[in-house]
Design an enzyme around this catalytic site. Structure first.
Site, mmCIF file in Angstrom:
data_model
loop_
_atom_site.group_PDB
_atom_site.id
_atom_site.type_symbol
_atom_site.label_atom_id
_atom_site.label_comp_id
_atom_site.label_asym_id
_atom_site.label_seq_id
_atom_site.Cartn_x
_atom_site.Cartn_y
_atom_site.Cartn_z
ATOM 1 N N TYR A 157 47.419 35.935 21.410
ATOM 2 C CA TYR A 157 46.912 35.196 22.755
ATOM 3 C C TYR A 157 46.519 33.871 22.694
ATOM 4 C CZ TYR A 157 44.711 35.238 27.409
ATOM 5 O OH TYR A 157 44.365 34.930 28.478
ATOM 6 N N LYS A 161 47.940 30.234 24.230
ATOM 7 C CA LYS A 161 47.591 29.484 25.248
ATOM 8 C C LYS A 161 47.326 28.116 24.492
ATOM 9 C CE LYS A 161 46.949 32.389 28.416
ATOM 10 N NZ LYS A 161 47.615 32.348 29.609
HETATM 11 P P1 NAP Z 1 46.408 40.645 35.221
HETATM 12 O O1 NAP Z 1 45.613 41.030 36.276
HETATM 13 O O2 NAP Z 1 46.827 41.574 34.081
HETATM 14 O O3 NAP Z 1 47.844 39.987 35.831
HETATM 15 C C1 NAP Z 1 48.889 39.428 35.123
HETATM 16 C C2 NAP Z 1 50.029 39.228 35.946
HETATM 17 O O4 NAP Z 1 51.000 38.746 35.278
HETATM 18 C C3 NAP Z 1 50.442 40.630 36.601
HETATM 19 O O5 NAP Z 1 50.941 40.356 37.943
HETATM 20 C C4 NAP Z 1 51.726 40.839 35.940
HETATM 21 O O6 NAP Z 1 52.659 41.709 36.376
HETATM 22 C C5 NAP Z 1 52.279 39.345 35.602
HETATM 23 N N1 NAP Z 1 53.272 39.413 34.576
HETATM 24 C C6 NAP Z 1 53.069 39.886 33.355
HETATM 25 N N2 NAP Z 1 54.314 39.618 32.794
HETATM 26 C C7 NAP Z 1 55.115 39.283 33.615
HETATM 27 C C8 NAP Z 1 56.618 38.623 33.759
HETATM 28 N N3 NAP Z 1 57.256 38.848 32.343
HETATM 29 N N4 NAP Z 1 56.988 38.252 34.683
HETATM 30 C C9 NAP Z 1 56.193 38.079 36.002
HETATM 31 N N5 NAP Z 1 55.143 38.528 35.776
HETATM 32 C C10 NAP Z 1 54.500 38.936 34.796
HETATM 33 O O7 NAP Z 1 45.600 39.499 34.453
HETATM 34 P P2 NAP Z 1 44.725 38.179 35.025
HETATM 35 O O8 NAP Z 1 43.642 38.238 34.307
HETATM 36 O O9 NAP Z 1 44.839 37.984 36.280
HETATM 37 O O10 NAP Z 1 45.742 36.941 34.265
HETATM 38 C C11 NAP Z 1 46.415 35.888 35.225
HETATM 39 C C12 NAP Z 1 46.535 34.713 33.952
HETATM 40 O O11 NAP Z 1 45.108 34.470 33.920
HETATM 41 C C13 NAP Z 1 47.147 35.080 32.727
HETATM 42 O O12 NAP Z 1 47.974 33.976 32.443
HETATM 43 C C14 NAP Z 1 45.671 35.175 31.590
HETATM 44 O O13 NAP Z 1 46.267 34.803 30.354
HETATM 45 C C15 NAP Z 1 45.138 34.020 32.423
HETATM 46 N N6 NAP Z 1 43.514 34.234 31.961
HETATM 47 C C16 NAP Z 1 42.786 35.363 32.236
HETATM 48 C C17 NAP Z 1 41.568 35.444 32.072
HETATM 49 C C18 NAP Z 1 40.801 36.658 32.571
HETATM 50 O O14 NAP Z 1 39.667 36.777 32.027
HETATM 51 N N7 NAP Z 1 41.084 37.512 33.177
HETATM 52 C C19 NAP Z 1 40.983 34.472 31.154
HETATM 53 C C20 NAP Z 1 41.740 33.479 30.928
HETATM 54 C C21 NAP Z 1 42.999 33.288 31.428
HETATM 55 P P3 NAP Z 1 52.772 43.199 36.357
HETATM 56 O O15 NAP Z 1 51.703 43.870 37.349
HETATM 57 O O16 NAP Z 1 53.939 43.506 36.666
HETATM 58 O O17 NAP Z 1 52.300 43.481 35.117
#
Ligand code: NAP
Length: 234
Positions: A157, A161
């Protein structure tokens, strides 16, 4: 001014909140999601339009581009939010499968989607691309023993990034003489499915920086890595 905005992975989490905030601001929002049922349900909640989009599937990407082209002929905002987080143990025990899968979504998927949509983004008078990265992709922060992120010790991961940050800066150089701005954002540690809701921020708090960089004026920056507090070190 109303913009046409696509958010990938917008059926839940930070992507959904980003789409919701953009819709609240009056923009035409396209909820990109790989699962039709979940994508449609999310889009309905915020009066947005669902677009089937699996960022790792070339056929899905090209169908989405065609759909956006036919319906709007332009794309003003692209938020590359879809991402996965597979923490696969310490580096010496890294799983190559996890590494490949993570890069497939978090880097290759973003390059594929961005490049496929580039003709539509170039038709916008002020296109904005936001890559949702993470502070764990910062080599400066994660290598600093005084920083809490130093505790993190994994490859997939964080490396995906860091690679996304590098890609963001390289796109910005190519696009510097165009109206297109591209920036990487760190949402902070937000409670979502990605981390079993262990984050201490809400998904909405995490979405705000993506919305800010998606709606930058012509005097805004490009090729930066930012969070709520300002510029982050690469
Ligand atoms: P999340 O709730 O798990 O959401 C991830 C989203 O990405 C879901 O809608 C998932 O769809 C979608 N996804 C995954 N693989 C995909 C694919 N091949 N094609 C299309 N959609 C896909 O996680 P989140 O925390 O909101 O993450 C959103 C972004 O923020 C990510 O890039 C993550 O790395 C980044 N981020 C998050 C955090 C944190 O603390 N949460 C911190 C830093 C960065 P499904 O529902 O179908 O799986």
């Amino acid at each position: 001014m109303t913009k046409i905005a696509l958010v990938t992975g917008a059926n839940k989490g930070i992507g959904f909140e980003t789409a919701r905030l953009l819709a609240e601001d009056g923009h035409t929002v396209l909820v990109g999601a790989r699962d039709e049922q979940r994508g449609r349900a999310a889009a309905e909640k915020i009066n947005a339009r669902f677009v089937q989009l699996d960022v790792t599937d070339a056929a899905s990407i090209s169908a989405a581009v065609k759909e956006i082209d036919t319906s709007w002929g332009v794309l003003d905002i692209l938020i590359n939010n879809a991402g996965i987080g597979l923490f696969d143990g310490p580096p010496t025990k890294s799983s190559l499968d996890a590494l490949r899968q993570t890069f497939e979504t978090n880097l290759f998927g973003i390059v594929a989607v961005t490049n496929a949509l580039m003709p539509l983004l170039r038709r916008s008078s002020a296109a904005r691309i936001v890559n949702v990265s993470s502070d764990v992709g910062s080599i400066a922060l994660t290598s600093d023993p005084a920083n809490p992120l130093y505790q993190l010790n994994g490859v997939s991961y964080p490396a995906s990034k860091s690679a996304l940050n590098m890609a963001t800066m390289q796109y910005a150089k190519e696009l510097k003489d165009t109206p297109i701005k591209i920036n990487a954002v760190s949402p902070g540690y937000c409670a979502t499915d990605l981390n079993n809701h262990s984050g201490f921020r809400t998904a909405e708090q995490g979405a705000r920086i993506a919305v800010k960089m998606a709606t930058l004026g012509d005097d805004g920056p490009t090729g930066t890595f930012v969070d709520d507090t300002g510029t982050l070190p690469w």
